[in-house]
Design a protein around this motif. Sequence first.
Motif, short mmCIF file in Angstrom:
data_model
loop_
_atom_site.label_atom_id
_atom_site.label_comp_id
_atom_site.label_asym_id
_atom_site.label_seq_id
_atom_site.Cartn_x
_atom_site.Cartn_y
_atom_site.Cartn_z
N ILE A 56 0.82 -1.23 0.00
CA ILE A 56 -0.02 0.17 -0.12
C ILE A 56 0.77 1.13 -0.04
CG2 ILE A 56 -1.63 1.35 1.31
CD1 ILE A 56 -2.73 -1.41 2.27
N LEU A 57 1.79 1.21 0.71
CA LEU A 57 2.90 2.20 0.74
C LEU A 57 3.35 2.67 -0.77
CD1 LEU A 57 4.61 4.50 2.15
CD2 LEU A 57 6.47 2.68 2.67
N GLU A 58 3.66 1.52 -1.47
CA GLU A 58 4.37 1.58 -2.39
C GLU A 58 3.63 2.14 -3.52
OE1 GLU A 58 8.15 1.22 -4.49
OE2 GLU A 58 7.60 0.57 -2.65
N ARG A 59 2.07 1.75 -3.59
CA ARG A 59 1.24 2.31 -4.31
C ARG A 59 0.21 3.57 -3.89
NH1 ARG A 59 -2.87 -1.94 -6.25
NH2 ARG A 59 -3.06 -0.25 -7.90
N GLY A 60 0.94 4.43 -2.73
CA GLY A 60 0.16 5.42 -2.07
C GLY A 60 -0.46 6.31 -2.85
N GLY A 61 -0.10 6.62 -4.19
CA GLY A 61 -0.62 7.69 -4.76
C GLY A 61 -1.99 7.16 -5.55
N HIS A 62 -2.33 5.73 -5.68
CA HIS A 62 -3.25 5.33 -6.29
C HIS A 62 -4.40 4.67 -5.33
CE1 HIS A 62 0.32 4.69 -8.97
NE2 HIS A 62 -0.61 4.88 -10.15
N ILE A 63 -4.24 4.91 -4.22
CA ILE A 63 -5.26 4.43 -3.02
C ILE A 63 -5.55 5.60 -2.24
CG2 ILE A 63 -5.53 2.85 -1.27
CD1 ILE A 63 -3.20 1.21 -2.04
N ASN A 64 -6.92 6.01 -2.31
CA ASN A 64 -7.60 7.00 -1.87
C ASN A 64 -7.48 6.85 -0.27
OD1 ASN A 64 -7.72 8.62 -4.29
ND2 ASN A 64 -9.81 7.61 -4.49
N SER A 65 -8.06 5.56 0.11
CA SER A 65 -8.40 5.35 1.46
C SER A 65 -7.75 3.90 1.95
CB SER A 65 -9.86 5.11 1.87
OG SER A 65 -10.25 4.65 3.16
N PRO A 66 -6.52 4.15 2.47
CA PRO A 66 -5.72 2.97 2.96
C PRO A 66 -6.13 2.17 3.65
CG PRO A 66 -4.22 4.84 2.67
CD PRO A 66 -5.54 5.21 2.50
N GLY A 67 -7.14 2.72 4.88
CA GLY A 67 -7.65 1.75 6.04
C GLY A 67 -8.72 1.23 5.05
N GLY A 68 -9.49 1.65 4.41
CA GLY A 68 -10.65 1.13 3.81
C GLY A 68 -10.22 -0.31 2.76
N TYR A 69 -9.06 0.22 2.33
CA TYR A 69 -8.46 -0.68 1.39
C TYR A 69 -8.03 -2.04 1.86
CZ TYR A 69 -5.62 -2.39 -2.32
OH TYR A 69 -4.95 -3.24 -3.65
N LEU A 70 -7.49 -1.70 3.12
CA LEU A 70 -6.86 -2.97 3.93
C LEU A 70 -8.15 -3.81 4.72
CD1 LEU A 70 -4.50 -4.25 5.24
CD2 LEU A 70 -4.48 -2.88 7.00
N ARG A 71 -9.08 -3.01 5.16
CA ARG A 71 -10.28 -3.79 5.43
C ARG A 71 -10.69 -4.86 4.38
NH1 ARG A 71 -12.11 -2.60 10.57
NH2 ARG A 71 -11.40 -0.42 11.29
N ASN A 72 -11.08 -4.08 3.25
CA ASN A 72 -11.50 -4.71 2.07
C ASN A 72 -10.73 -6.18 1.72
OD1 ASN A 72 -13.50 -5.30 -0.09
ND2 ASN A 72 -11.41 -4.72 -1.50
N LEU A 73 -9.42 -6.08 1.64
CA LEU A 73 -8.38 -7.25 1.44
C LEU A 73 -8.49 -8.11 2.58
CD1 LEU A 73 -5.08 -5.43 0.25
CD2 LEU A 73 -7.17 -6.30 -1.18
N THR A 74 -8.65 -7.75 3.80
CA THR A 74 -8.81 -8.58 4.92
C THR A 74 -10.18 -9.53 4.79
OG1 THR A 74 -7.89 -7.03 6.46
CG2 THR A 74 -9.09 -8.97 7.54
N ARG A 75 -11.34 -8.79 4.26
CA ARG A 75 -12.56 -9.79 4.11
C ARG A 75 -12.28 -10.58 2.79
NH1 ARG A 75 -14.81 -4.45 5.24
NH2 ARG A 75 -14.82 -3.90 3.22
N ARG A 76 -11.71 -10.13 1.94
CA ARG A 76 -11.37 -10.97 0.58
C ARG A 76 -10.70 -12.26 1.01
NH1 ARG A 76 -9.34 -7.51 -4.11
NH2 ARG A 76 -9.20 -9.55 -4.96
N THR A 77 -9.62 -12.04 2.12
CA THR A 77 -8.81 -13.08 2.28
C THR A 77 -9.68 -14.07 3.19
OG1 THR A 77 -6.94 -11.50 2.60
CG2 THR A 77 -6.76 -13.67 3.70
N GLU A 78 -10.52 -13.69 3.96
CA GLU A 78 -11.35 -14.67 4.86
C GLU A 78 -12.21 -15.47 3.81
OE1 GLU A 78 -13.55 -12.16 7.65
OE2 GLU A 78 -11.64 -11.56 8.78
N ARG A 79 -12.62 -14.85 2.52
CA ARG A 79 -13.49 -15.56 1.68
C ARG A 79 -12.69 -16.37 0.86
NH1 ARG A 79 -16.12 -10.29 1.47
NH2 ARG A 79 -15.29 -9.99 -0.75
#
Length: 430
Positions: A383-406
Amino acid sequence: MESGYVTTPFGRRPMSLGMLASQQLAETIEPGIKRSKWKLFRAICEARPALGVTDRALTVLDALLTFYPDDEISEERGLIVFPSNAQLSLRARGMTPATLRRHLAVLVEAGLILRKDSANGKRYARRDRAGAIGEAFGFSVAPLLARAVEIESLAAAAVADRELVRATRERLTVCRRDISKLIAAAIEEGVPGDWEQISMLFRDLVLRLPRVASAGALTALLDEMGLLREEAVNLLERQVKIKKMDANESQIERHKQNSNPDSRSELEPSFETKQGAKAAADNDPVAGPQDEPRLKHQGPSGRKPPMADPATGHGLKSFPLGLVLQACPQIHDYGPGGTIGNWRDLMSAAVVVRSMLGVSPSAYEEACAGMGPENAATVIACILERGGHINSPGGYLRNLTRRTERGEFAIGPMLMALVRANGGVRRVAG
């Protein structure tokens, strides 16, 4: 060298430092050394690219060696051959005189033969009364004997490199076949995962495969394809384990019996869930009211879903630390002392970056629980490496966590995309 002194070329051909160096090298022949001229010629053919000669020049060298009277080259038998251009052209498959002279010059420049020109530029030999050759003018094969060990070493290296290229191409072919069929099986079976992205990465790797490549280039491509194959196998194995767990749970449920005929729990599944949560809370001495959502999420048996529990072995696969740092070089600046030497340093840097990006502690804790601490730190670095392309790092991380659980998220494609953006894969150890 027979003459024992420096000779210069006849006519307008200039003298060069390379010619002088070749003459000096020819004078360093070890006493008693001898080589089969045809075995040495085959070694020269193997080492041709390293020696800087063309295949047509080797045709001329082949013709020259046919004029050497013995099968073994040695100082005792002389090192000068003196054929005329007409005879040399015939043995060189009818090569024209101009082409013949050009390739003779290539052999001289490559340091494989030397010119020993007479006063008038003619090639001949003076013989004594007994018919033995006293002095000869023509081409000296002394450099072949002086460089015999070097030529044989270059030939052995060329053979080893060719075998490595062949073996690497075979492994690439097997790896390409595996990835192609694994992707087809995943799509046909409906396995969760970003298979479209994996297919795009696979097509990109196949297009980058050159028709003629060095062993290093093929090894780099094999590394990338190996990572992609491991990611595909990881996703498929995870799905197989999920199906096995579902089958085991369904078998257990079929054997359940209700010993209390007056119980209403079968008609009230929501009440049964609460009872299960309460039972789990009773069995957990440290559980409190704040743990109720976690217990509800765990279900009646008190277990987390298989994709979210690292202890079950169904979590994301951890990649080598060296590969993570190559894909995400910016994370180095946030490690202890400005460097990262192990996973603990990376996780410490991830905590700093998490705070800097505005990711809440709860989001990062959920990621650690669902992905594992190493993978959560890896995702933060991405996320740090692609920081300029991600508006909400926290929301993005939560989304990836949910996708991991599925079971729908894989770190491999994300890492490989960043590696390619930073200049390709090198062999690393982590």
